[in-house]
Design a protein around this motif. Sequence first.
Motif, PDB file in Angstrom:
ATOM      1  N   GLY A 166     -23.162 -32.190 121.003  1.00 28.86           N
ATOM      2  CA  GLY A 166     -22.829 -31.791 119.634  1.00 28.86           C
ATOM      3  C   GLY A 166     -22.667 -32.958 118.686  1.00 28.86           C
ATOM      4  N   ASP A 167     -23.097 -34.169 119.092  1.00 28.84           N
ATOM      5  CA  ASP A 167     -22.945 -35.326 118.201  1.00 28.84           C
ATOM      6  C   ASP A 167     -24.255 -36.073 117.975  1.00 28.84           C
ATOM      7  N   SER A 168     -25.387 -35.371 118.148  1.00 26.19           N
ATOM      8  CA  SER A 168     -26.685 -35.974 117.876  1.00 26.19           C
ATOM      9  C   SER A 168     -26.793 -36.358 116.401  1.00 26.19           C
ATOM     10  N   THR A 169     -27.436 -37.495 116.139  1.00 22.85           N
ATOM     11  CA  THR A 169     -27.523 -38.003 114.769  1.00 22.85           C
ATOM     12  C   THR A 169     -28.945 -38.070 114.228  1.00 22.85           C
ATOM     13  N   PHE A 170     -29.928 -37.618 114.990  1.00 29.19           N
ATOM     14  CA  PHE A 170     -31.314 -37.706 114.525  1.00 29.19           C
ATOM     15  C   PHE A 170     -31.505 -36.986 113.186  1.00 29.19           C
ATOM     16  N   LEU A 171     -30.972 -35.779 113.075  1.00 32.16           N
ATOM     17  CA  LEU A 171     -31.137 -35.023 111.835  1.00 32.16           C
ATOM     18  C   LEU A 171     -30.230 -35.556 110.730  1.00 32.16           C
ATOM     19  N   LEU A 172     -29.043 -36.020 111.100  1.00 34.89           N
ATOM     20  CA  LEU A 172     -28.138 -36.593 110.098  1.00 34.89           C
ATOM     21  C   LEU A 172     -28.807 -37.789 109.423  1.00 34.89           C
ATOM     22  N   GLY A 173     -29.369 -38.694 110.204  1.00 39.03           N
ATOM     23  CA  GLY A 173     -30.040 -39.858 109.643  1.00 39.03           C
ATOM     24  C   GLY A 173     -31.188 -39.482 108.737  1.00 39.03           C
ATOM     25  N   MET A 174     -31.974 -38.487 109.163  1.00 37.66           N
ATOM     26  CA  MET A 174     -33.106 -38.055 108.349  1.00 37.66           C
ATOM     27  C   MET A 174     -32.648 -37.408 107.044  1.00 37.66           C
ATOM     28  N   LEU A 175     -31.624 -36.546 107.121  1.00 38.71           N
ATOM     29  CA  LEU A 175     -31.157 -35.833 105.926  1.00 38.71           C
ATOM     30  C   LEU A 175     -30.497 -36.784 104.931  1.00 38.71           C
ATOM     31  N   GLU A 176     -29.864 -37.839 105.424  1.00 38.89           N
ATOM     32  CA  GLU A 176     -29.269 -38.822 104.522  1.00 38.89           C
ATOM     33  C   GLU A 176     -30.348 -39.564 103.730  1.00 38.89           C
ATOM     34  N   SER A 177     -31.551 -39.659 104.304  1.00 38.09           N
ATOM     35  CA  SER A 177     -32.635 -40.384 103.626  1.00 38.09           C
ATOM     36  C   SER A 177     -33.452 -39.494 102.702  1.00 38.09           C
ATOM     37  N   LEU A 178     -33.334 -38.169 102.851  1.00 38.52           N
ATOM     38  CA  LEU A 178     -34.056 -37.246 101.968  1.00 38.52           C
ATOM     39  C   LEU A 178     -33.329 -37.151 100.631  1.00 38.52           C
ATOM     40  N   THR A 179     -34.068 -37.195  99.556  1.00 40.59           N
ATOM     41  CA  THR A 179     -33.442 -37.096  98.238  1.00 40.59           C
ATOM     42  C   THR A 179     -33.569 -35.672  97.694  1.00 40.59           C
ATOM     43  N   GLY A 180     -32.561 -35.268  96.941  1.00 38.00           N
ATOM     44  CA  GLY A 180     -32.605 -33.974  96.259  1.00 38.00           C
ATOM     45  C   GLY A 180     -32.379 -32.772  97.155  1.00 38.00           C
ATOM     46  N   GLN A 181     -31.858 -32.977  98.393  1.00 38.48           N
ATOM     47  CA  GLN A 181     -31.609 -31.871  99.316  1.00 38.48           C
ATOM     48  C   GLN A 181     -30.135 -31.891  99.719  1.00 38.48           C
ATOM     49  N   ARG A 182     -29.409 -30.851  99.359  1.00 43.11           N
ATOM     50  CA  ARG A 182     -28.007 -30.764  99.763  1.00 43.11           C
ATOM     51  C   ARG A 182     -27.919 -30.065 101.114  1.00 43.11           C
ATOM     52  N   SER A 183     -27.277 -30.736 102.059  1.00 40.24           N
ATOM     53  CA  SER A 183     -27.274 -30.229 103.438  1.00 40.24           C
ATOM     54  C   SER A 183     -25.853 -30.088 103.973  1.00 40.24           C
ATOM     55  N   PHE A 184     -25.740 -29.195 104.975  1.00 41.96           N
ATOM     56  CA  PHE A 184     -24.496 -29.051 105.739  1.00 41.96           C
ATOM     57  C   PHE A 184     -24.816 -29.307 107.201  1.00 41.96           C
ATOM     58  N   ILE A 185     -23.959 -30.096 107.854  1.00 48.93           N
ATOM     59  CA  ILE A 185     -24.139 -30.330 109.284  1.00 48.93           C
ATOM     60  C   ILE A 185     -22.773 -30.516 109.934  1.00 48.93           C
ATOM     61  N   CYS A 186     -22.597 -29.906 111.109  1.00 48.53           N
ATOM     62  CA  CYS A 186     -21.353 -30.015 111.876  1.00 48.53           C
ATOM     63  C   CYS A 186     -21.590 -30.966 113.046  1.00 48.53           C
ATOM     64  N   ILE A 187     -20.686 -31.939 113.214  1.00 47.20           N
ATOM     65  CA  ILE A 187     -20.828 -32.951 114.271  1.00 47.20           C
ATOM     66  C   ILE A 187     -19.503 -33.116 114.998  1.00 47.20           C
ATOM     67  N   TYR A 188     -19.583 -33.151 116.309  1.00 45.65           N
ATOM     68  CA  TYR A 188     -18.403 -33.407 117.137  1.00 45.65           C
ATOM     69  C   TYR A 188     -18.101 -34.900 117.109  1.00 45.65           C
ATOM     70  N   ASP A 189     -16.950 -35.284 116.555  1.00 47.17           N
ATOM     71  CA  ASP A 189     -16.589 -36.689 116.482  1.00 47.17           C
ATOM     72  C   ASP A 189     -15.074 -36.833 116.315  1.00 47.17           C
ATOM     73  N   PRO A 190     -14.318 -36.670 117.407  1.00 46.50           N
ATOM     74  CA  PRO A 190     -12.853 -36.782 117.318  1.00 46.50           C
ATOM     75  C   PRO A 190     -12.393 -38.157 116.860  1.00 46.50           C
ATOM     76  N   GLU A 191     -13.185 -39.191 117.166  1.00 42.23           N
ATOM     77  CA  GLU A 191     -12.816 -40.548 116.758  1.00 42.23           C
ATOM     78  C   GLU A 191     -12.833 -40.672 115.234  1.00 42.23           C
ATOM     79  N   ALA A 192     -13.870 -40.136 114.597  1.00 45.09           N
ATOM     80  CA  ALA A 192     -13.959 -40.178 113.138  1.00 45.09           C
ATOM     81  C   ALA A 192     -12.841 -39.365 112.495  1.00 45.09           C
ATOM     82  N   VAL A 193     -12.515 -38.220 113.096  1.00 42.31           N
ATOM     83  CA  VAL A 193     -11.419 -37.394 112.568  1.00 42.31           C
ATOM     84  C   VAL A 193     -10.111 -38.167 112.606  1.00 42.31           C
TER      85      VAL A 193
END
Length: 497
Positions: free
Chosen positions: A319-346
Amino acid sequence: MQNKQPKRIGIMGVYHESNTFLEKQTNWEDFQNGHLLYGQSLIEEYRDAYHEIGGMVEVLDKEPDLEIVPLFYAEATPGGTISGEAADRLLMEVKTSLTDAMPLDGLMVVPHGAAVSASYMDFDGHWLKMVRKMLGPNVPIIGTIDPHCNLSDAMVKAVDALIAYKTNPHVDQRNVGIEAGRLMIDTLSGKIQPTMQAVQTKVAISIEMQHTGSSPCKELYQLSSRIGSRRKILSASVVLGFPYADVPEMGTSFIVVADGDEMLARNAVNELNEYIFNNHSKFSGDKIGLDQLPDEIRKAQKPLLLLDMGDNVGGGSPGDSTFLLGMLESLTGQRSFICIYDPEAVKIIKERSSNDPFLTLSIGGKTDQLHGKPVEVSVELISLVEGRFSEKEPRHGGQVNFNMGETAIVKTKSGNTLMLTSLRTVPFSLQQLLHFHIDPFQFDIIVAKGVHAPLAAYQSVCKSIIRANTPGVTRADMINLPYQNRRKPLYPLDDLA
């Protein structure tokens, strides 16, 4: 005149989908964070739920000469192989609860069918065999299974009848529980004599082709339904199989339960087996990889449901894959929602001392080396919440209560909304957004880490769907998974002459 004693029907289950390609094992704590239910609490949790136990309770409760005896139910979020210690504890709970409740006149069982432990490769077959030995040969045992079961001979031999859910996403669990309960009632009354036959096929249906409302599964299920409606056939089940368990039983199977006619059941499963063999090439679909995704996303109608198949939490992934997160951060003009398991960041967000509204974090990619590297993003905190929510509509899995642990909802400078959780959570409910005041209609893209299960939750919101063949332990291209124990030949891993 002495009153007739009601017949006592037990209900118990151990429910886990075990991904053997994960290094991290599933421990007792994971069951504690899921559902550990004893006695009456089992009925209280599921009586009104779209879950098979709710269906069993509904139909058995109406019989004045039956008494429901709720025993034990354990369920953990799909994950790695069950540890030896957790497996021993589960077996002890099954044995103790059953011993304390005996004598029983019948037992309803709720295995998943794809549980693997460090001690027993066929964990469901093992605990069902143990239950059969304790009850003896004459007490009827009838149960339900998830169609992602990897069906074993031990499971089939241990019980009188098994019925798989007929939909994927699994929205018919309660109805299947009702069906199993009625089989139990008719068996105890002597009205029927369930006789079960099963067959393991030479096909493993590719995960993205397992949607029961679309071809080719649609036609397979239509055939199964026609067989199930024949005279003296009590039930016909397609068992799709779970490709992320490296066990000899991995693959697609069929079950037919007939009324006292073994040959009728055998002929029916052979008919289903012949159909899938003759049509096997239809059950391995085309894959959309990361390179193709940006163009596919631009062309898709919005809102788009983007399914992260390689990080399918419902298949055990971290539940903590970042392939799509990295891609969506680089796309412009697209508002996205993504859920990621990351207790350390919390934890970092919770303990931050700076007054700066933005915080730079390394998000995701921390469980293993298979699901991408952490992505560094600058985020603004929207809210910190206790991640508990409930679902009352029929959704995949039939669960009512969910717990993401402490959860941080943040927005990146690129305009994407991230939900960072402390517990891995399956994306089976739109309430995961709505309960925390997140409007799904504000997004162009909603990422769900799944394949088919999220459709029941998000299809009402999204106008189009893309299933992305991302890398990971639940990747759709099973040819690239390192199997050691599977049966051969098995399509699409082998050619079928």
